[in-house]
Scaffold this motif. Structure first.
Motif, PDB file in Angstrom:
ATOM      1  N   LYS A 147      27.008  52.729  -1.947  1.00 44.32           N
ATOM      2  CA  LYS A 147      27.950  51.609  -2.032  1.00 44.32           C
ATOM      3  C   LYS A 147      27.192  50.340  -1.703  1.00 44.32           C
ATOM      4  N   VAL A 148      27.083  49.474  -2.692  1.00 42.81           N
ATOM      5  CA  VAL A 148      26.376  48.210  -2.481  1.00 42.81           C
ATOM      6  C   VAL A 148      27.192  47.069  -3.086  1.00 42.81           C
ATOM      7  N   VAL A 149      27.297  45.990  -2.320  1.00 43.34           N
ATOM      8  CA  VAL A 149      27.997  44.794  -2.789  1.00 43.34           C
ATOM      9  C   VAL A 149      27.000  43.649  -2.795  1.00 43.34           C
ATOM     10  N   PHE A 150      26.846  43.034  -3.944  1.00 41.37           N
ATOM     11  CA  PHE A 150      25.966  41.876  -4.087  1.00 41.37           C
ATOM     12  C   PHE A 150      26.793  40.613  -3.909  1.00 41.37           C
ATOM     13  N   PHE A 151      26.329  39.760  -3.017  1.00 41.11           N
ATOM     14  CA  PHE A 151      26.997  38.494  -2.675  1.00 41.11           C
ATOM     15  C   PHE A 151      26.174  37.377  -3.315  1.00 41.11           C
ATOM     16  N   CYS A 206      22.090  36.440 -13.035  1.00 36.75           N
ATOM     17  CA  CYS A 206      23.470  35.969 -12.994  1.00 36.75           C
ATOM     18  C   CYS A 206      24.041  35.841 -14.403  1.00 36.75           C
ATOM     19  N   GLY A 207      23.238  35.360 -15.325  1.00 34.95           N
ATOM     20  CA  GLY A 207      23.675  35.256 -16.715  1.00 34.95           C
ATOM     21  C   GLY A 207      23.976  36.620 -17.313  1.00 34.95           C
ATOM     22  N   GLU A 208      23.094  37.591 -17.052  1.00 36.33           N
ATOM     23  CA  GLU A 208      23.291  38.951 -17.560  1.00 36.33           C
ATOM     24  C   GLU A 208      24.572  39.571 -17.007  1.00 36.33           C
ATOM     25  N   LEU A 209      24.891  39.240 -15.760  1.00 30.45           N
ATOM     26  CA  LEU A 209      26.071  39.814 -15.109  1.00 30.45           C
ATOM     27  C   LEU A 209      27.322  38.952 -15.275  1.00 30.45           C
ATOM     28  N   ALA A 210      27.199  37.857 -16.020  1.00 32.18           N
ATOM     29  CA  ALA A 210      28.317  36.921 -16.240  1.00 32.18           C
ATOM     30  C   ALA A 210      28.848  36.360 -14.925  1.00 32.18           C
ATOM     31  N   ILE A 211      27.944  35.984 -14.044  1.00 30.99           N
ATOM     32  CA  ILE A 211      28.298  35.336 -12.779  1.00 30.99           C
ATOM     33  C   ILE A 211      28.181  33.833 -13.026  1.00 30.99           C
ATOM     34  N   PHE A 212      29.303  33.187 -13.274  1.00 37.04           N
ATOM     35  CA  PHE A 212      29.283  31.762 -13.562  1.00 37.04           C
ATOM     36  C   PHE A 212      29.879  30.921 -12.438  1.00 37.04           C
ATOM     37  N   GLY A 213      30.598  31.557 -11.552  1.00 35.57           N
ATOM     38  CA  GLY A 213      31.148  30.869 -10.393  1.00 35.57           C
ATOM     39  C   GLY A 213      30.661  31.538  -9.124  1.00 35.57           C
ATOM     40  N   ILE A 214      30.409  30.751  -8.111  1.00 34.92           N
ATOM     41  CA  ILE A 214      29.987  31.309  -6.829  1.00 34.92           C
ATOM     42  C   ILE A 214      30.811  30.685  -5.719  1.00 34.92           C
ATOM     43  N   PRO A 215      30.991  31.384  -4.616  1.00 35.04           N
ATOM     44  CA  PRO A 215      30.465  32.714  -4.314  1.00 35.04           C
ATOM     45  C   PRO A 215      31.179  33.791  -5.131  1.00 35.04           C
ATOM     46  N   SER A 216      30.443  34.824  -5.465  1.00 36.68           N
ATOM     47  CA  SER A 216      30.997  35.953  -6.200  1.00 36.68           C
ATOM     48  C   SER A 216      30.445  37.244  -5.628  1.00 36.68           C
ATOM     49  N   PHE A 217      31.191  38.315  -5.825  1.00 40.61           N
ATOM     50  CA  PHE A 217      30.827  39.620  -5.298  1.00 40.61           C
ATOM     51  C   PHE A 217      30.903  40.646  -6.416  1.00 40.61           C
ATOM     52  N   GLU A 274      28.862  49.761 -12.151  1.00 42.24           N
ATOM     53  CA  GLU A 274      29.634  48.683 -11.550  1.00 42.24           C
ATOM     54  C   GLU A 274      31.035  49.211 -11.286  1.00 42.24           C
ATOM     55  N   VAL A 275      31.493  49.056 -10.038  1.00 43.71           N
ATOM     56  CA  VAL A 275      32.802  49.596  -9.662  1.00 43.71           C
ATOM     57  C   VAL A 275      33.810  48.514  -9.293  1.00 43.71           C
ATOM     58  N   GLY A 276      33.363  47.273  -9.285  1.00 40.89           N
ATOM     59  CA  GLY A 276      34.293  46.198  -8.995  1.00 40.89           C
ATOM     60  C   GLY A 276      33.610  44.858  -8.932  1.00 40.89           C
ATOM     61  N   ARG A 277      34.396  43.815  -9.166  1.00 48.13           N
ATOM     62  CA  ARG A 277      33.867  42.461  -9.029  1.00 48.13           C
ATOM     63  C   ARG A 277      34.957  41.509  -8.606  1.00 48.13           C
ATOM     64  N   PHE A 278      34.540  40.566  -7.794  1.00 42.94           N
ATOM     65  CA  PHE A 278      35.409  39.492  -7.324  1.00 42.94           C
ATOM     66  C   PHE A 278      34.659  38.225  -7.703  1.00 42.94           C
ATOM     67  N   VAL A 279      34.913  37.780  -8.927  1.00 42.27           N
ATOM     68  CA  VAL A 279      34.166  36.678  -9.517  1.00 42.27           C
ATOM     69  C   VAL A 279      35.147  35.612  -9.985  1.00 42.27           C
ATOM     70  N   SER A 280      34.997  34.434  -9.430  1.00 43.16           N
ATOM     71  CA  SER A 280      35.800  33.301  -9.886  1.00 43.16           C
ATOM     72  C   SER A 280      35.156  32.029  -9.370  1.00 43.16           C
ATOM     73  N   LYS A 281      35.657  30.915  -9.804  1.00 39.96           N
ATOM     74  CA  LYS A 281      35.123  29.637  -9.343  1.00 39.96           C
ATOM     75  C   LYS A 281      35.846  29.149  -8.095  1.00 39.96           C
TER      76      LYS A 281
END
Length: 103
Positions: free
Chosen positions: A18-22, A62-73, A81-88
């Protein structure tokens, strides 16, 4: 919380249990807002490995993972990938904990 050193390390870490990237950046006001509570969150979930990822240093990842807003998890377990909390939006401790509880 450990900081990501290389993309190769990211690839290895995604295979863990279980790993969460911040995803964060020094200039990000919302990231600065949440960083003081991250140690509490990390301590509350010893079964989860938390890795801080500098968005500016790993902009291609970040581009590959579609991380456009931070902070994101983004959470991974055994290569998936089992979950994401990504928003601006600014995130609260309670929202982050609720996200982790869904994993």
């Amino acid at each position: 919380m450990k900081k990501l050193a290389t993309v190769e390390e990211f690839d290895l870490l995604t295979q863990a249990d279980k790993v969460v990237f911040f995803f964060t950046a020094d200039w990000c006001g919302d990231c600065t807002f949440i960083k003081p509570v991250m140690p509490e969150i990390v301590e509350s979930y010893p079964e989860v490995q938390f890795i801080e990822v500098d968005r500016d240093r790993f902009i291609d990842l970040c581009g590959e993972l579609a991380i456009f807003g931070i902070p994101s998890f983004v959470a991974f377990e055994k290569g998936q990938e089992v979950g994401r909390f990504v928003s601006k939006d600014r995130k609260t401790k309670e929202e982050i904990e609720a996200f982790i509880e869904t994993l």
